[in-house]
Write a protein that holds these residues in place. Structure first.
Motif, mmCIF file in Angstrom:
data_model
loop_
_atom_site.group_PDB
_atom_site.id
_atom_site.type_symbol
_atom_site.label_atom_id
_atom_site.label_comp_id
_atom_site.label_asym_id
_atom_site.label_seq_id
_atom_site.Cartn_x
_atom_site.Cartn_y
_atom_site.Cartn_z
ATOM 1 N N ARG A 1 0.761 -1.423 -0.065
ATOM 2 C CA ARG A 1 -0.020 -0.008 -0.105
ATOM 3 C C ARG A 1 0.760 1.327 -0.179
ATOM 4 N NH1 ARG A 1 -4.016 -2.642 4.312
ATOM 5 N NH2 ARG A 1 -5.345 -3.818 2.738
ATOM 6 N N ARG A 2 2.241 1.061 0.705
ATOM 7 C CA ARG A 2 3.071 2.384 0.384
ATOM 8 C C ARG A 2 3.431 2.546 -0.871
ATOM 9 N NH1 ARG A 2 5.464 1.603 5.759
ATOM 10 N NH2 ARG A 2 6.795 -0.431 4.995
ATOM 11 N N GLN A 3 3.501 1.836 -1.804
ATOM 12 C CA GLN A 3 4.259 1.729 -3.272
ATOM 13 C C GLN A 3 3.666 3.115 -3.982
ATOM 14 O OE1 GLN A 3 7.156 0.410 -3.522
ATOM 15 N NE2 GLN A 3 6.770 -0.481 -1.427
ATOM 16 N N PRO A 4 4.429 3.801 -4.496
ATOM 17 C CA PRO A 4 3.754 4.790 -5.439
ATOM 18 C C PRO A 4 2.779 4.323 -6.492
ATOM 19 C CG PRO A 4 6.199 4.828 -5.706
ATOM 20 C CD PRO A 4 5.783 3.970 -4.748
ATOM 21 N N GLU A 5 3.299 3.088 -7.097
ATOM 22 C CA GLU A 5 2.757 2.605 -8.452
ATOM 23 C C GLU A 5 1.613 1.717 -8.051
ATOM 24 O OE1 GLU A 5 5.958 1.778 -7.928
ATOM 25 O OE2 GLU A 5 6.721 3.733 -9.183
ATOM 26 N N PRO A 6 0.349 1.602 -8.533
ATOM 27 C CA PRO A 6 -0.597 0.616 -8.416
ATOM 28 C C PRO A 6 -0.022 -0.813 -8.281
ATOM 29 C CG PRO A 6 -1.199 2.081 -10.228
ATOM 30 C CD PRO A 6 0.179 2.180 -10.017
ATOM 31 N N GLN A 7 -0.265 -1.787 -7.316
ATOM 32 C CA GLN A 7 0.245 -2.873 -7.161
ATOM 33 C C GLN A 7 -0.636 -3.963 -7.388
ATOM 34 O OE1 GLN A 7 3.810 -3.551 -6.098
ATOM 35 N NE2 GLN A 7 3.785 -1.492 -6.713
ATOM 36 N N ARG A 8 -0.206 -5.074 -7.827
ATOM 37 C CA ARG A 8 -1.171 -6.306 -7.980
ATOM 38 C C ARG A 8 -0.377 -7.165 -7.094
ATOM 39 N NH1 ARG A 8 -6.580 -5.501 -8.756
ATOM 40 N NH2 ARG A 8 -6.300 -7.843 -9.087
ATOM 41 N N LEU A 9 -1.021 -7.695 -6.227
ATOM 42 C CA LEU A 9 -0.387 -9.030 -5.454
ATOM 43 C C LEU A 9 -0.650 -10.255 -6.125
ATOM 44 C CD1 LEU A 9 -0.966 -7.786 -1.694
ATOM 45 C CD2 LEU A 9 1.232 -7.587 -3.336
ATOM 46 N N GLU B 1 6.524 -33.250 7.500
ATOM 47 C CA GLU B 1 7.984 -32.603 6.892
ATOM 48 C C GLU B 1 8.154 -33.336 5.439
ATOM 49 O OE1 GLU B 1 10.889 -34.524 9.593
ATOM 50 O OE2 GLU B 1 10.034 -33.379 11.245
ATOM 51 N N GLY B 2 8.769 -32.209 4.842
ATOM 52 C CA GLY B 2 9.224 -32.594 3.492
ATOM 53 C C GLY B 2 8.232 -32.720 2.379
ATOM 54 N N GLY B 3 8.139 -33.370 1.168
ATOM 55 C CA GLY B 3 7.356 -33.386 0.428
ATOM 56 C C GLY B 3 7.701 -32.417 -0.646
ATOM 57 N N VAL B 4 6.913 -32.218 -1.667
ATOM 58 C CA VAL B 4 6.934 -31.477 -2.686
ATOM 59 C C VAL B 4 5.898 -30.314 -2.766
ATOM 60 C CG1 VAL B 4 8.562 -32.706 -4.148
ATOM 61 C CG2 VAL B 4 5.772 -32.740 -4.550
ATOM 62 N N LEU B 5 5.994 -29.130 -2.948
ATOM 63 C CA LEU B 5 4.998 -28.171 -3.133
ATOM 64 C C LEU B 5 4.398 -28.069 -4.617
ATOM 65 C CD1 LEU B 5 6.399 -25.532 -0.760
ATOM 66 C CD2 LEU B 5 4.160 -27.031 -0.132
ATOM 67 N N THR B 6 3.046 -28.226 -4.708
ATOM 68 C CA THR B 6 2.604 -28.202 -5.750
ATOM 69 C C THR B 6 1.492 -27.286 -6.023
ATOM 70 O OG1 THR B 6 2.648 -30.771 -6.121
ATOM 71 C CG2 THR B 6 1.104 -29.793 -7.644
ATOM 72 N N PRO B 7 1.555 -26.387 -7.014
ATOM 73 C CA PRO B 7 0.660 -25.378 -7.168
ATOM 74 C C PRO B 7 -0.803 -25.867 -7.567
ATOM 75 C CG PRO B 7 2.637 -24.879 -8.673
ATOM 76 C CD PRO B 7 2.816 -26.407 -7.858
ATOM 77 N N VAL B 8 -1.651 -25.249 -6.741
ATOM 78 C CA VAL B 8 -3.067 -25.932 -6.744
ATOM 79 C C VAL B 8 -4.074 -24.605 -7.032
ATOM 80 C CG1 VAL B 8 -2.865 -27.937 -5.416
ATOM 81 C CG2 VAL B 8 -3.552 -25.911 -4.383
ATOM 82 N N LEU B 9 -3.727 -23.457 -6.967
ATOM 83 C CA LEU B 9 -4.668 -22.286 -7.178
ATOM 84 C C LEU B 9 -3.854 -21.131 -7.371
ATOM 85 C CD1 LEU B 9 -7.771 -21.539 -7.116
ATOM 86 C CD2 LEU B 9 -7.228 -21.066 -4.594
ATOM 87 N N CYS B 10 -4.344 -20.097 -8.210
ATOM 88 C CA CYS B 10 -3.624 -18.793 -8.421
ATOM 89 C C CYS B 10 -4.538 -17.466 -8.451
ATOM 90 C CB CYS B 10 -2.878 -18.743 -9.825
ATOM 91 S SG CYS B 10 -1.915 -19.884 -10.223
ATOM 92 N N VAL B 11 -4.397 -16.433 -7.955
ATOM 93 C CA VAL B 11 -5.067 -15.340 -7.644
ATOM 94 C C VAL B 11 -4.546 -14.121 -7.628
ATOM 95 C CG1 VAL B 11 -5.471 -15.356 -5.222
ATOM 96 C CG2 VAL B 11 -7.487 -14.728 -6.882
ATOM 97 N N ASP B 12 -4.865 -13.170 -8.198
ATOM 98 C CA ASP B 12 -4.224 -11.658 -8.131
ATOM 99 C C ASP B 12 -5.219 -10.658 -7.249
ATOM 100 O OD1 ASP B 12 -5.213 -9.574 -10.456
ATOM 101 O OD2 ASP B 12 -5.635 -11.846 -10.651
ATOM 102 N N LYS B 13 -4.708 -9.840 -6.415
ATOM 103 C CA LYS B 13 -5.444 -8.938 -5.914
ATOM 104 C C LYS B 13 -4.967 -7.655 -5.845
ATOM 105 C CE LYS B 13 -8.793 -11.756 -4.302
ATOM 106 N NZ LYS B 13 -10.224 -11.463 -4.668
ATOM 107 N N ALA B 14 -5.621 -6.620 -5.815
ATOM 108 C CA ALA B 14 -4.966 -5.261 -5.453
ATOM 109 C C ALA B 14 -4.916 -5.263 -4.013
ATOM 110 C CB ALA B 14 -6.015 -4.212 -5.851
#
Length: 134
Positions: free
Chosen positions: A14-22, A47-60
């Motif tokens: 929120r402090r950044q001068p340009e609009p951000q997308r997270l 413990e351990g294992g592999v991290l598999t991407p399951v969902l993506c989203v962008d937000k202001a």
């Protein structure tokens, strides 16, 4: 500013001068293909294992209030996750990043994570605390 929790991330964005997308890529811990017995035992202990991407989203940043809100929203998808990786994409001037830019960056994040390259992203647990991987 050192970011150690979700609230720090929102404050900094929120402090950044340009609009951000997270950009959020939610991952689930899974056993690797053809695990050894030692890998299986470690995974069963959480413990351990592999991290598999399951969902993506962008937000202001303005669309988010806290980690509880992000958790509630993620639960509505019905997708379980363990670690969320966060990146940011800045706009130019007063222009927010385009949908095409956001989508391309999310795809790059997913590919990086699939290859095990996690260093460029902030990793958060379900409580919104930063975690170190590796």
């Amino acid at each position: 500013m050192a970011i150690s929790r979700f609230s720090d991330l929102l404050e900094e964005a929120r402090r950044q001068p340009e609009p951000q997308r997270l950009l959020f890529v939610f991952t689930r811990a899974e056993l690797p293909d053809h695990p050894t017995e030692a890998q299986r035992r470690r995974f069963e202990r959480g413990e351990g294992g592999v991290l598999t991407p399951v969902l993506c989203v962008d937000k202001a940043p303005e669309e988010l209030s806290d980690m509880a809100g992000l958790l509630t929203e993620s639960r509505r998808t019905g997708v379980d996750w363990d670690i969320v990786f966060v990146g940011a994409l800045a706009g130019h001037g007063h222009e927010a990043p385009s949908d095409e830019q956001v989508e391309a960056q999310l795809e790059r994040m997913v590919e990086s994570l699939k290859m095990g390259s996690v260093e460029a992203f902030l990793a958060l647990d379900r409580q919104g605390e930063a975690v170190r991987l590796g």
